[in-house]
Write a protein that holds these residues in place. Structure first.
Motif, PDB file in Angstrom:
ATOM      1  N   ASP A   1       0.785  -1.737   0.133  1.00 46.88           N
ATOM      2  CA  ASP A   1       0.105  -0.255  -0.088  1.00 46.88           C
ATOM      3  C   ASP A   1       1.152   0.859  -0.353  1.00 46.88           C
ATOM      4  OD1 ASP A   1      -2.047  -1.730   0.382  1.00 46.88           O
ATOM      5  OD2 ASP A   1      -2.537  -1.243   2.716  1.00 46.88           O
ATOM      6  N   TYR A   2       1.735   1.117   0.586  1.00 49.93           N
ATOM      7  CA  TYR A   2       3.359   2.219   0.741  1.00 49.93           C
ATOM      8  C   TYR A   2       3.141   2.611  -0.184  1.00 49.93           C
ATOM      9  CZ  TYR A   2       6.762   5.402   1.898  1.00 49.93           C
ATOM     10  OH  TYR A   2       7.731   6.500   1.193  1.00 49.93           O
ATOM     11  N   LEU A   3       3.994   2.112  -1.240  1.00 49.68           N
ATOM     12  CA  LEU A   3       4.731   1.804  -2.176  1.00 49.68           C
ATOM     13  C   LEU A   3       3.325   2.153  -3.390  1.00 49.68           C
ATOM     14  CD1 LEU A   3       6.555  -1.226  -2.702  1.00 49.68           C
ATOM     15  CD2 LEU A   3       7.404   0.395  -2.176  1.00 49.68           C
ATOM     16  N   ASP A   4       2.785   1.909  -3.350  1.00 48.38           N
ATOM     17  CA  ASP A   4       1.292   2.360  -4.790  1.00 48.38           C
ATOM     18  C   ASP A   4       1.397   3.601  -4.002  1.00 48.38           C
ATOM     19  OD1 ASP A   4       0.323   0.250  -5.439  1.00 48.38           O
ATOM     20  OD2 ASP A   4      -0.811  -0.264  -4.424  1.00 48.38           O
ATOM     21  N   THR A   5       1.613   4.387  -2.804  1.00 42.71           N
ATOM     22  CA  THR A   5       1.153   6.291  -3.062  1.00 42.71           C
ATOM     23  C   THR A   5       2.873   7.312  -2.526  1.00 42.71           C
ATOM     24  OG1 THR A   5       2.090   6.058   0.273  1.00 42.71           O
ATOM     25  CG2 THR A   5       0.120   5.202   0.020  1.00 42.71           C
ATOM     26  N   VAL A   6       3.204   5.945  -2.835  1.00 44.09           N
ATOM     27  CA  VAL A   6       4.525   6.271  -3.591  1.00 44.09           C
ATOM     28  C   VAL A   6       4.966   6.538  -5.602  1.00 44.09           C
ATOM     29  CG1 VAL A   6       7.228   5.635  -4.493  1.00 44.09           C
ATOM     30  CG2 VAL A   6       6.893   5.595  -1.936  1.00 44.09           C
TER      31      VAL A   6
ATOM     32  N   LEU B   1      11.028  -2.649  -3.142  1.00 43.56           N
ATOM     33  CA  LEU B   1      11.805  -2.884  -2.541  1.00 43.56           C
ATOM     34  C   LEU B   1      12.288  -3.951  -1.743  1.00 43.56           C
ATOM     35  CD1 LEU B   1      10.592  -0.812   0.571  1.00 43.56           C
ATOM     36  CD2 LEU B   1      10.954  -3.141   0.928  1.00 43.56           C
ATOM     37  N   CYS B   2      13.548  -5.070  -1.496  1.00 47.72           N
ATOM     38  CA  CYS B   2      13.703  -6.473  -1.426  1.00 47.72           C
ATOM     39  C   CYS B   2      14.543  -5.667   0.029  1.00 47.72           C
ATOM     40  CB  CYS B   2      14.213  -6.873  -2.192  1.00 47.72           C
ATOM     41  SG  CYS B   2      15.261  -8.520  -1.813  1.00 47.72           S
ATOM     42  N   THR B   3      14.372  -6.114   1.216  1.00 46.79           N
ATOM     43  CA  THR B   3      14.755  -6.227   2.883  1.00 46.79           C
ATOM     44  C   THR B   3      16.548  -7.027   2.347  1.00 46.79           C
ATOM     45  OG1 THR B   3      13.485  -7.623   3.806  1.00 46.79           O
ATOM     46  CG2 THR B   3      13.177  -5.445   3.848  1.00 46.79           C
ATOM     47  N   VAL B   4      16.806  -7.185   2.885  1.00 50.93           N
ATOM     48  CA  VAL B   4      17.862  -8.935   3.579  1.00 50.93           C
ATOM     49  C   VAL B   4      17.438 -10.381   3.768  1.00 50.93           C
ATOM     50  CG1 VAL B   4      19.879  -7.574   4.491  1.00 50.93           C
ATOM     51  CG2 VAL B   4      18.134  -8.114   5.664  1.00 50.93           C
ATOM     52  N   ASN B   5      16.002  -9.779   4.071  1.00 48.46           N
ATOM     53  CA  ASN B   5      15.074 -10.702   4.339  1.00 48.46           C
ATOM     54  C   ASN B   5      15.048 -11.266   3.167  1.00 48.46           C
ATOM     55  OD1 ASN B   5      15.276 -10.987   7.205  1.00 48.46           O
ATOM     56  ND2 ASN B   5      13.906  -9.305   7.357  1.00 48.46           N
ATOM     57  N   GLY B   6      14.790 -11.216   2.088  1.00 47.77           N
ATOM     58  CA  GLY B   6      14.482 -11.451   0.517  1.00 47.77           C
ATOM     59  C   GLY B   6      13.048 -11.131  -0.001  1.00 47.77           C
ATOM     60  N   VAL B   7      11.943 -10.956   0.651  1.00 49.07           N
ATOM     61  CA  VAL B   7      11.053 -11.107   0.148  1.00 49.07           C
ATOM     62  C   VAL B   7      11.041  -9.660  -1.210  1.00 49.07           C
ATOM     63  CG1 VAL B   7       8.321 -10.813  -0.032  1.00 49.07           C
ATOM     64  CG2 VAL B   7      10.117 -11.826   2.069  1.00 49.07           C
ATOM     65  N   VAL B   8      10.513  -9.310  -1.983  1.00 53.73           N
ATOM     66  CA  VAL B   8      10.186  -8.201  -3.261  1.00 53.73           C
ATOM     67  C   VAL B   8       9.557  -8.120  -3.014  1.00 53.73           C
ATOM     68  CG1 VAL B   8      10.749  -7.472  -5.586  1.00 53.73           C
ATOM     69  CG2 VAL B   8      11.931  -9.223  -4.718  1.00 53.73           C
ATOM     70  N   TYR B   9       9.205  -6.232  -2.819  1.00 47.33           N
ATOM     71  CA  TYR B   9       7.470  -6.218  -3.073  1.00 47.33           C
ATOM     72  C   TYR B   9       7.473  -4.744  -3.795  1.00 47.33           C
ATOM     73  CZ  TYR B   9       7.285  -7.419   1.529  1.00 47.33           C
ATOM     74  OH  TYR B   9       6.721  -8.194   3.040  1.00 47.33           O
ATOM     75  N   ALA B  10       6.952  -5.119  -4.702  1.00 49.19           N
ATOM     76  CA  ALA B  10       6.498  -3.669  -5.555  1.00 49.19           C
ATOM     77  C   ALA B  10       5.319  -3.191  -6.387  1.00 49.19           C
ATOM     78  CB  ALA B  10       6.773  -4.554  -7.245  1.00 49.19           C
ATOM     79  N   ALA B  11       5.482  -1.856  -7.239  1.00 49.19           N
ATOM     80  CA  ALA B  11       3.710  -1.862  -6.947  1.00 49.19           C
ATOM     81  C   ALA B  11       4.894  -0.113  -8.883  1.00 49.19           C
ATOM     82  CB  ALA B  11       3.883  -0.518  -5.672  1.00 49.19           C
ATOM     83  N   GLY B  12       3.482  -0.060  -9.362  1.00 51.67           N
ATOM     84  CA  GLY B  12       3.541   0.849 -11.028  1.00 51.67           C
ATOM     85  C   GLY B  12       3.932  -0.350 -11.872  1.00 51.67           C
ATOM     86  N   ASP B  13       4.411   0.790 -12.737  1.00 51.59           N
ATOM     87  CA  ASP B  13       4.540  -1.039 -14.020  1.00 51.59           C
ATOM     88  C   ASP B  13       5.838  -2.057 -13.489  1.00 51.59           C
ATOM     89  OD1 ASP B  13       2.494   1.060 -15.895  1.00 51.59           O
ATOM     90  OD2 ASP B  13       3.523   2.761 -15.259  1.00 51.59           O
TER      91      ASP B  13
ATOM     92  N   LEU C   1      10.919   7.523  -0.313  1.00 52.69           N
ATOM     93  CA  LEU C   1      11.045   6.615   0.381  1.00 52.69           C
ATOM     94  C   LEU C   1      12.455   6.926   2.040  1.00 52.69           C
ATOM     95  CD1 LEU C   1      11.826   4.487  -3.061  1.00 52.69           C
ATOM     96  CD2 LEU C   1      10.102   4.047  -0.456  1.00 52.69           C
ATOM     97  N   SER C   2      13.397   7.742   1.161  1.00 51.29           N
ATOM     98  CA  SER C   2      14.362   7.799   2.243  1.00 51.29           C
ATOM     99  C   SER C   2      13.646   8.609   3.777  1.00 51.29           C
ATOM    100  CB  SER C   2      15.596   8.310   1.431  1.00 51.29           C
ATOM    101  OG  SER C   2      16.555   8.950   2.993  1.00 51.29           O
ATOM    102  N   GLU C   3      12.837   9.784   2.937  1.00 51.12           N
ATOM    103  CA  GLU C   3      12.606  10.452   4.002  1.00 51.12           C
ATOM    104  C   GLU C   3      11.814   9.794   5.297  1.00 51.12           C
ATOM    105  OE1 GLU C   3      13.187  13.960   4.961  1.00 51.12           O
ATOM    106  OE2 GLU C   3      11.573  13.479   6.398  1.00 51.12           O
ATOM    107  N   ASP C   4      10.674   9.307   4.392  1.00 51.68           N
ATOM    108  CA  ASP C   4       9.421   7.966   4.942  1.00 51.68           C
ATOM    109  C   ASP C   4       9.188   6.608   5.991  1.00 51.68           C
ATOM    110  OD1 ASP C   4       7.888   9.352   4.004  1.00 51.68           O
ATOM    111  OD2 ASP C   4       6.908   8.397   2.321  1.00 51.68           O
ATOM    112  N   MET C   5      11.005   6.514   5.167  1.00 48.45           N
ATOM    113  CA  MET C   5      11.133   4.936   5.397  1.00 48.45           C
ATOM    114  C   MET C   5      12.636   5.608   7.132  1.00 48.45           C
ATOM    115  SD  MET C   5      10.245   2.346   3.436  1.00 48.45           S
ATOM    116  CE  MET C   5      11.212   2.819   2.267  1.00 48.45           C
ATOM    117  N   GLY C   6      12.762   6.243   6.878  1.00 49.81           N
ATOM    118  CA  GLY C   6      14.633   6.483   7.098  1.00 49.81           C
ATOM    119  C   GLY C   6      15.421   5.896   7.268  1.00 49.81           C
ATOM    120  N   LEU C   7      16.084   6.050   5.843  1.00 48.67           N
ATOM    121  CA  LEU C   7      17.103   6.065   5.024  1.00 48.67           C
ATOM    122  C   LEU C   7      18.686   6.336   4.943  1.00 48.67           C
ATOM    123  CD1 LEU C   7      15.495   3.971   2.762  1.00 48.67           C
ATOM    124  CD2 LEU C   7      15.614   2.705   4.102  1.00 48.67           C
TER     125      LEU C   7
END
Ligand code: GLN
Length: 424
Positions: A7-12, A43-55, A295-301
């Protein structure tokens, strides 16, 4: 249940839709004709699950995002020193395709600009395995699917490659490039024409975030030191002459490509990939930069954001009897990093233990960095010299073979042995 991360990636995607500035790269005809309104994020964390949004299923050419990975192969082949002697690590402050070499060394300033990337590509070309095959195989193992060349993009760029050819001839004349310039440029352009999507790129970035190990297959793609070298060069040079702007605003090592992709890596946490074809004046995706900033701002990266300083490793000091002997038990916690171990040493030095036995309880310690190991050895030497017996409780068995500076072994106990032996 749909993941809130999706849902968050959709808002991005929706919240950056207003960024329509920039223009597609027109020096490569095939890129000039790409639809401009596409956008994707993964986005993919070091746990390996990929989340993707858009095209997410749109493939595009990897372009300069291939450069850190070709550099990784060169480092593994030849070692860091040899590669750095041929291609520098200084930000150039110039555009990616600048016809320039370092006036002092005659070498390309870094492997992220074209001059350095063409030289790097030639370095990984071998008799048995052409560089192009090697990079495609490398991308494929990280992306967990077969990555191929978009032949139309490759042909289109080859037909208009004067500038890169100019660079390669310059490199050849200065002795940096041994290979035949046209062959080197052809190979380099094919490397750049590998066709990927944001999922592939997120997995590749996550491999760098995961210290060089592909998070799902567990395959080590580059050593810890090579991984650090690649990320450092990305941080300093990955966004070309926008490096300072990028690092202050987004704050993570990154690499852009002229087809509109950008990868970003937060070490130890996450790999990010964005895609949107219109480029700003530095040749970086304009909407891609906006997505990364969000992404950096919202997720504190941001790497320079000082979160929770590791102040002290010392949770408490207990006086006890252990197996019938008077003991001082230092209960440690958290990560043993420089600042936290300094606080512990300060306490021991200003308030030295008076009991024959000194116990360091590491039961709550998460990670022992090399600096902590070295400092602990030095501390153990001083305690031994002062006549103390030193015991370390090492539940994770990370300290096997631990000695003081003089090679005298430090006793390693299990937590059970301490629990059984202690009376207060
Ligand atoms: N293949 C492109 C070139 O050499 C790569 C440039 C880029 O992505 N910035 O011009």
């Amino acid at each position: 249940m749909r993941s809130p991360i999706l849902d968050y990636l959709d808002t991005v995607i929706t919240e950056t839709a207003h960024v329509t500035s920039g223009a597609v790269a027109d020096y490569i005809p095939e890129l000039a004709s790409a639809p401009t309104d596409r956008a994707a994020v993964a986005l993919c964390t070091v746990n390996g699950v990929v989340y993707a949004a858009g095209d997410v299923d749109v493939d595009f050419s990897i372009q300069s995002m291939s450069k850190p990975f070709a550099y990784a192969l060169a480092l593994a082949d030849r070692g860091i020193d040899d590669v750095v002697a041929r291609v520098g690590v200084e930000p150039s402050g110039d555009a990616f395709n600048e016809l320039s070499l370092d006036p002092e060394t005659g070498t390309p300033r870094n492997p992220m600009i074209n001059a350095g990337a063409i030289a790097t590509h030639a370095l990984i070309d071998t008799e048995d395995a052409p560089a192009v095959d090697r990079v495609l195989d490398y991308f494929s193992r990280m992306a967990q699917r077969e990555i191929r060349i978009d032949e139309e993009v490759a042909a289109s760029e080859l037909a208009t490659a004067d500038r890169n050819l100019g660079l390669a001839y310059l490199l050849h004349s200065s002795g940096v490039l041994e290979a035949e310039p046209r062959a080197a440029v052809t190979g380099y352009i094919r490397q750049c024409a590998a066709s990927v999507n944001v999922r592939d790129l997120a997995l590749m970035a996550a491999t760098l975030a995961n210290n060089g190990v592909q998070p799902n297959t567990g395959e080590r793609m580059l050593s810890r030191v090579e991984n650090r070298q690649v990320l450092s060069v990305m941080a300093a040079c990955g966004m070309y002459d926008a490096a300072g702007d990028w690092f202050t605003n987004v704050g993570i090592p990154a690499k852009s490509g002229v087809a509109g992709g950008i990868i970003g890596v937060l070490p130890g946490q996450v790999g990010l990939a964005v895609f949107s074809p219109r480029l700003d004046s530095h040749g970086n995706s304009a909407r891609g930069v906006a997505m990364m900033e969000m992404l950096s701002e919202d997720m504190g990266l941001h790497l320079m954001d000082v979160g929770r300083p590791g102040r002290t490793s010392l949770r408490e000091t207990q006086l006890a009897t252990v197996e019938g002997v008077d003991a001082t038990v230092y209960v440690l916690q958290g990560d043993l990093v420089l600042s936290s171990i300094e606080a512990l040493i300060h306490e021991i030095v200003s308030n030295p233990p008076t009991t024959p036995l000194v116990v360091f309880d590491m039961g709550r310690v998460d990670e022992v960095l090399p600096v902590a190991r070295r400092t602990s050895s030095a501390m153990a030497t001083k305690l031994h010299d002062a006549g103390h017996r030193v015991v370390v409780i090492d539940p994770e068995e990370t300290l096997t073979g631990f000695t003081d500076d003089q090679g005298r072994p430090v006793e390693l106990w299990t937590a059970e042995r301490l629990a059984r032996g202690i009376s207060r």
